[in-house]
Design a protein around this motif. Structure first.
Motif, PDB file in Angstrom:
ATOM      1  N   GLN A  80     135.760  17.469  51.417  1.00 27.31           N
ATOM      2  CA  GLN A  80     134.689  18.101  50.643  1.00 27.31           C
ATOM      3  C   GLN A  80     134.544  19.572  51.016  1.00 27.31           C
ATOM      4  O   GLN A  80     134.339  20.428  50.144  1.00 27.31           O
ATOM      5  N   ARG A  81     134.658  19.865  52.313  1.00 28.94           N
ATOM      6  CA  ARG A  81     134.564  21.262  52.753  1.00 28.94           C
ATOM      7  C   ARG A  81     135.714  22.089  52.185  1.00 28.94           C
ATOM      8  O   ARG A  81     135.504  23.221  51.713  1.00 28.94           O
ATOM      9  N   LEU A  82     136.924  21.530  52.197  1.00 27.56           N
ATOM     10  CA  LEU A  82     138.076  22.257  51.677  1.00 27.56           C
ATOM     11  C   LEU A  82     137.948  22.484  50.176  1.00 27.56           C
ATOM     12  O   LEU A  82     138.280  23.566  49.672  1.00 27.56           O
ATOM     13  N   ARG A  83     137.467  21.490  49.456  1.00 28.38           N
ATOM     14  CA  ARG A  83     137.253  21.666  48.013  1.00 28.38           C
ATOM     15  C   ARG A  83     136.280  22.813  47.751  1.00 28.38           C
ATOM     16  O   ARG A  83     136.474  23.615  46.827  1.00 28.38           O
ATOM     17  N   ALA A  84     135.232  22.881  48.558  1.00 26.93           N
ATOM     18  CA  ALA A  84     134.244  23.949  48.385  1.00 26.93           C
ATOM     19  C   ALA A  84     134.877  25.317  48.612  1.00 26.93           C
ATOM     20  O   ALA A  84     134.578  26.282  47.901  1.00 26.93           O
ATOM     21  N   VAL A  85     135.775  25.405  49.609  1.00 24.60           N
ATOM     22  CA  VAL A  85     136.451  26.681  49.867  1.00 24.60           C
ATOM     23  C   VAL A  85     137.330  27.061  48.681  1.00 24.60           C
ATOM     24  O   VAL A  85     137.319  28.217  48.225  1.00 24.60           O
ATOM     25  N   PHE A  86     138.097  26.116  48.164  1.00 22.36           N
ATOM     26  CA  PHE A  86     138.927  26.395  46.988  1.00 22.36           C
ATOM     27  C   PHE A  86     138.063  26.862  45.822  1.00 22.36           C
ATOM     28  O   PHE A  86     138.405  27.834  45.133  1.00 22.36           O
ATOM     29  N   ASP A  87     136.960  26.160  45.577  1.00 19.50           N
ATOM     30  CA  ASP A  87     136.107  26.462  44.419  1.00 19.50           C
ATOM     31  C   ASP A  87     135.388  27.797  44.558  1.00 19.50           C
ATOM     32  O   ASP A  87     135.255  28.546  43.579  1.00 19.50           O
ATOM     33  N   GLU A  88     134.915  28.103  45.771  1.00 22.31           N
ATOM     34  CA  GLU A  88     134.043  29.264  45.951  1.00 22.31           C
ATOM     35  C   GLU A  88     134.786  30.522  46.394  1.00 22.31           C
ATOM     36  O   GLU A  88     134.355  31.636  46.080  1.00 22.31           O
ATOM     37  N   GLN A  89     135.913  30.349  47.110  1.00 12.45           N
ATOM     38  CA  GLN A  89     136.596  31.508  47.666  1.00 12.45           C
ATOM     39  C   GLN A  89     137.992  31.731  47.111  1.00 12.45           C
ATOM     40  O   GLN A  89     138.645  32.727  47.434  1.00 12.45           O
ATOM     41  N   GLY A  90     138.493  30.799  46.317  1.00 13.11           N
ATOM     42  CA  GLY A  90     139.799  30.972  45.713  1.00 13.11           C
ATOM     43  C   GLY A  90     140.902  30.216  46.438  1.00 13.11           C
ATOM     44  O   GLY A  90     140.695  29.658  47.522  1.00 13.11           O
ATOM     45  N   PHE A  91     142.092  30.232  45.836  1.00  9.79           N
ATOM     46  CA  PHE A  91     143.184  29.409  46.344  1.00  9.79           C
ATOM     47  C   PHE A  91     143.667  29.861  47.716  1.00  9.79           C
ATOM     48  O   PHE A  91     143.919  29.034  48.595  1.00  9.79           O
ATOM     49  N   ASP A  92     143.826  31.168  47.927  1.00 10.98           N
ATOM     50  CA  ASP A  92     144.376  31.635  49.196  1.00 10.98           C
ATOM     51  C   ASP A  92     143.493  31.229  50.369  1.00 10.98           C
ATOM     52  O   ASP A  92     143.990  30.776  51.410  1.00 10.98           O
ATOM     53  N   ALA A  93     142.180  31.370  50.200  1.00 14.53           N
ATOM     54  CA  ALA A  93     141.253  30.968  51.269  1.00 14.53           C
ATOM     55  C   ALA A  93     141.295  29.459  51.458  1.00 14.53           C
ATOM     56  O   ALA A  93     141.247  28.956  52.589  1.00 14.53           O
TER      57      ALA A  93
END
Length: 243
Positions: A80-93
């Protein structure tokens, strides 16, 4: 990966009723060194870990707060945390955070399968901002394939291993490695004459274990809806190509 060994040392020392001076004497260092460990100003030398663990009455793994694999609850939280990073900060992050999680749990097959699935899910986002989408896409799919292969080898769950194999087939197909994909397809187990989930669902209903029956029924419904949607998409593709 950030280490919290100082917090562990402090809690264990207090639980044992030791002062910083007495722990320092047991390990053969100064009280100032113990103070620096506990405040996070420095870490113990690697050669001190075994005597330090013995003095505190714990294993080195416990001292380092090392876990071979995350628990199911921890794995869900990580995903869930990783999904949030993808969604909010983009693919590279998201990719950086995912690789850090994989580095923290290098032998967790379930996490590797989940990580490959995340890369698949956010592939379009990665290609949208790539200078060379074809090269970036091929590299990412190859990374997914490696994760699925490792995940299949390391997972202890038959269902996960089968799911990883199916994902490998998709990745190989996308990479144009059709012969390898065909070989994997031929190795898939044939569908059993009796569906275990159907039998178990009927058993749970007979036992009036309605909560479990509800979960099994939902699982079957989701599976069949997913298969139906996939078949419809394939028929659409065939129709479009036939014009």
């Amino acid at each position: 990966m950030e280490l919290f060994i100082g917090t562990t040392i402090l809690a264990a020392r207090r639980a044992k009723g030791l002062t910083q001076e007495s722990l320092a004497a047991l390990v053969g260092v100064s009280a100032a060194a113990v103070s620096k460990w506990e405040t996070g100003a420095s870490y113990p030398d690697i050669t001190l870990l075994p005597p330090l663990a013995r003095a505190l009455g714990m294993t080195v793994d416990a001292l380092l707060d090392f876990h071979q694999a995350p628990s199911p609850e921890e794995l869900l939280a990580i995903t869930q945390r990783l999904r949030a990073v993808f969604d909010e900060q983009g693919f590279d992050a998201g990719q950086q955070a995912t690789e850090e999680a994989l580095h923290e749990y290098p032998s967790c097959g379930t996490l590797k399968i989940s990580a490959g699935g995340l890369y698949f899910h956010y592939l379009a986002s990665a290609l949208a901002h790539a200078d060379d989408p074809e090269q970036r896409g091929e590299a990412l799919i190859a990374r997914c394939l490696a994760l699925f292969e490792q995940g299949e080898q390391q997972s202890e769950e038959p269902g996960e291993r089968l799911g990883a194999k199916l994902l490998r087939i998709n990745a190989l197909t996308m990479l144009g490695r059709y012969d390898e994909a065909e070989t994997l397809i031929d190795s898939l187990p044939t569908r059993p004459l009796a569906d275990a989930d159907v039998l178990r669902l009927n058993l749970r209903l007979a036992q009036n274990r309605l909560g479990e029956a509800d979960q099994l029924a939902r699982k079957r419904l989701f599976t069949h809806v997913h298969e139906t949607l996939g078949a419809l998409m394939n028929l659409t593709t065939v129709a479009r190509r036939k014009k």
